[in-house]
Design an enzyme around this catalytic site. Structure first.
Site, short mmCIF file in Angstrom:
data_model
loop_
_atom_site.label_atom_id
_atom_site.label_comp_id
_atom_site.label_asym_id
_atom_site.label_seq_id
_atom_site.Cartn_x
_atom_site.Cartn_y
_atom_site.Cartn_z
N LYS A 15 -51.68 -15.57 39.62
CA LYS A 15 -52.26 -14.30 40.07
C LYS A 15 -53.14 -14.48 41.31
O LYS A 15 -53.34 -13.54 42.06
CB LYS A 15 -53.00 -13.64 38.92
C1 PLP Z 1 -49.74 -12.57 34.36
C2 PLP Z 1 -49.01 -13.79 33.93
C3 PLP Z 1 -47.63 -13.76 33.61
C4 PLP Z 1 -46.82 -12.50 33.62
O1 PLP Z 1 -46.61 -12.00 34.91
P1 PLP Z 1 -46.09 -10.49 35.14
O2 PLP Z 1 -46.22 -10.27 36.59
O3 PLP Z 1 -47.02 -9.62 34.33
O4 PLP Z 1 -44.70 -10.41 34.63
C5 PLP Z 1 -47.02 -14.96 33.27
N1 PLP Z 1 -47.72 -16.12 33.20
C6 PLP Z 1 -49.04 -16.18 33.49
C7 PLP Z 1 -49.76 -17.48 33.38
C8 PLP Z 1 -49.73 -15.02 33.86
O5 PLP Z 1 -51.05 -15.08 34.14
#
Ligand code: PLP
Length: 483
Positions: A125
């Site tokens: 993120k």
């Molecule tokens: C947020 C997240 C996901 C999922 O991603 P999306 O964009 O919501 O599909 C997967 N793995 C981790 C470690 C995350 O923080």
């Protein structure tokens, strides 16, 4: 570039108009009115540019196609400020690790992990949120405005937002998390921030209580306006756009020639990450398959297998060892369905507004469009369980000496079922194992590696306020901080 809503509102808006907004006024999600096409000459130029000038230069090229209301020199500076080796740890920013896999029969398939988790909070993120922090600060300064970001987190989103917004002018963050429920490492990451503009609020309740409070505060329109409440959730188009860049960077690293195809596997929850892959593919990046990997919360896997999209109630949402994928509905999924239905906003509205409200599901199994999810759009899917995660973490560690986190393990497990001879497979690594230490210990009987800069973080002084699950109390706190 003009942006429109997936539910039919086509009033033209520029990038900066939608940057600070969440949903469109009609309840839909914003998308560009077309996907710019990348021709062979451009792709060749970008491959060279990534190799010689780096990730920030590539990001600037891609973002420029979608952002025409920030002067080019400013946008370039924002990209350069965001994607630096100092913040992301390597020159490539998103380096690939090759796993030479002996356990499957597909020895002829190159298998890679793409590292997206070397930013400040060790989850992918950061890739988007770090850019968002700089874009928000820039745009707010340009308008002479302020923003108070209110969010709820079960871990990764909240910490990424706080590390992106800390110390930024014109921005305060109020981040709610369920008291005592995040991993020790995640709590330490967030609560050790001493920046004055960052406010951690631990709510006596579960994640849903935090989300309900955010909704209650946002639904109080007078309060929202008076205190300039905004969000940074995963439906924000700028976040999705930032994620498009690393599909290109991954492709260039996994191939020598732009005639080759690459498959990507994406550990998925809200469909934000893999939706960026869809956008890259629509632009003409030679992606073969987009493999959607879910955990036990298999809303998306069910859709891609059956054509039925069925949101879950809180009673059927599982708490798993890959918690950032524990979703009851996939908030970005509407974007893909809008494209799948030939960008028919009225129909998208019928499905996501009317059908979901009345029955919690819709069924495209008999629709010719559903047949195109694989053929035309490249989507396939699979799911993984706690036992699969443990086995995959163990196997990848024993065979390759690489430690992966629980979410990435879901990706590797599902990717292995979708390998195609001669087509490189790239699994997006979405977090580092240190964030989910308990499951690593369960799988490997040892502690995960800890990047040295996080030594002793659990012992740092904490800045967090514990509050009851009460929207009024949160509002009073926000008002007091803004006074
Ligand atoms: C947020 C997240 C996901 C999922 O991603 P999306 O964009 O919501 O599909 C997967 N793995 C981790 C470690 C995350 O923080």
């Amino acid at each position: 570039m003009n942006y429109l809503s997936t539910r039919g509102d086509t009033a033209p808006r520029n990038f900066c108009d939608i940057l600070l907004e969440g949903l469109a006024p009609d309840g839909g999600l914003y998308l560009p009115d077309h996907y710019p096409q990348v021709d062979a000459a451009t792709l060749a130029r970008w491959r060279d540019m990534y190799a010689t000038q780096g990730y920030a230069a590539l990001a600037f090229e891609i973002l420029s196609l979608y952002i025409d209301d920030i002067p080019a020199a400013d946008l370039k500076a924002l990209c350069e400020k965001t994607y630096t080796p100092a913040v992301f740890g390597t020159r490539e920013i998103v380096p690939l690790t090759k796993l030479h896999d002996a356990s499957t029969s597909s020895a002829r398939t190159d298998f890679y992990l793409e590292a997206l988790s070397n930013g400040p909070t060790l989850a992918f993120k950061d890739m988007a949120m770090q850019l968002l922090g700089n874009l928000f600060e820039y745009e707010l300064a340009r308008r002479g405005e302020q923003l108070n970001i209110l969010g709820a987190t079960s871990g990764d989103t909240g910490s990424a937002a706080e590390y992106a917004m800390r110390g930024k002018h014109g921005i305060r963050v109020f981040m709610l998390s369920p008291h005592g429920r995040m991993s020790q490492f995640q709590q330490a990451q967030m609560f050790s921030l001493q920046d004055e503009n960052i406010h951690n609020i631990a709510i006596e309740g579960v994640f849903d209580d935090c989300q309900d409070i955010v909704k209650a505060v946002s639904n109080d329109l007078a309060f929202k306006r008076q205190y300039k409440i905004g969000t940074v959730n995963s439906i924000n188009w700028a976040r999705l756009l930032a994620q498009v860049v690393y599909y290109f960077a991954g492709y260039f690293q996994a191939t020598r020639d732009n005639g080759e195809k690459v498959d990507f596997t994406v550990p998925s929850g809200n469909f934000g990450n893999v939706c960026a892959g869809h956008v890259a593919r629509m632009m003409g990046l030679p992606i073969g398959q987009l493999v959607v990997a879910t955990n036990e919360n298999d809303v998306l896997d069910e859709f891609f297998r059956t054509g039925v999209y069925r949101v879950r109630g809180s009673a059927d949402t599982h708490e798993t060892s890959s918690p950032s994928m524990d979703i009851s509905k996939a908030s970005n999924f509407e974007r893909f369905v809008f494209d799948l239905l030939g960008r028919d906003g009225a129909r998208t509205r019928l499905l996501f507004h009317d059908a979901l409200a009345s029955s919690g599901r819709f069924d495209l199994s008999a629709d010719p469009a559903f047949g195109q999810t694989r053929e035309r759009y490249g989507f396939v899917s699979g799911k993984s369980t706690h036992a699969d995660r443990l086995a995959t973490i163990r196997d990848v560690f024993e065979q390759h000496g690489v430690m992966i986190d629980t979410h990435t393990a879901d990706g590797v497990k599902v990717a292995r079922a979708h390998l195609r001879p001669g087509v490189p497979m790239v699994v997006l690594e979405t977090a580092l194992p240190i964030k989910f230490a308990a499951t690593i210990r369960e799988a490997l009987g040892r502690d995960p590696d800890r990047p040295p800069r996080f030594d002793g973080i659990e012992k740092l002084p904490r800045r967090v306020r514990v509050m009851p699950a009460d929207a009024q109390a949160v509002k009073a706190f926000v008002a007091q901080q803004c006074a």
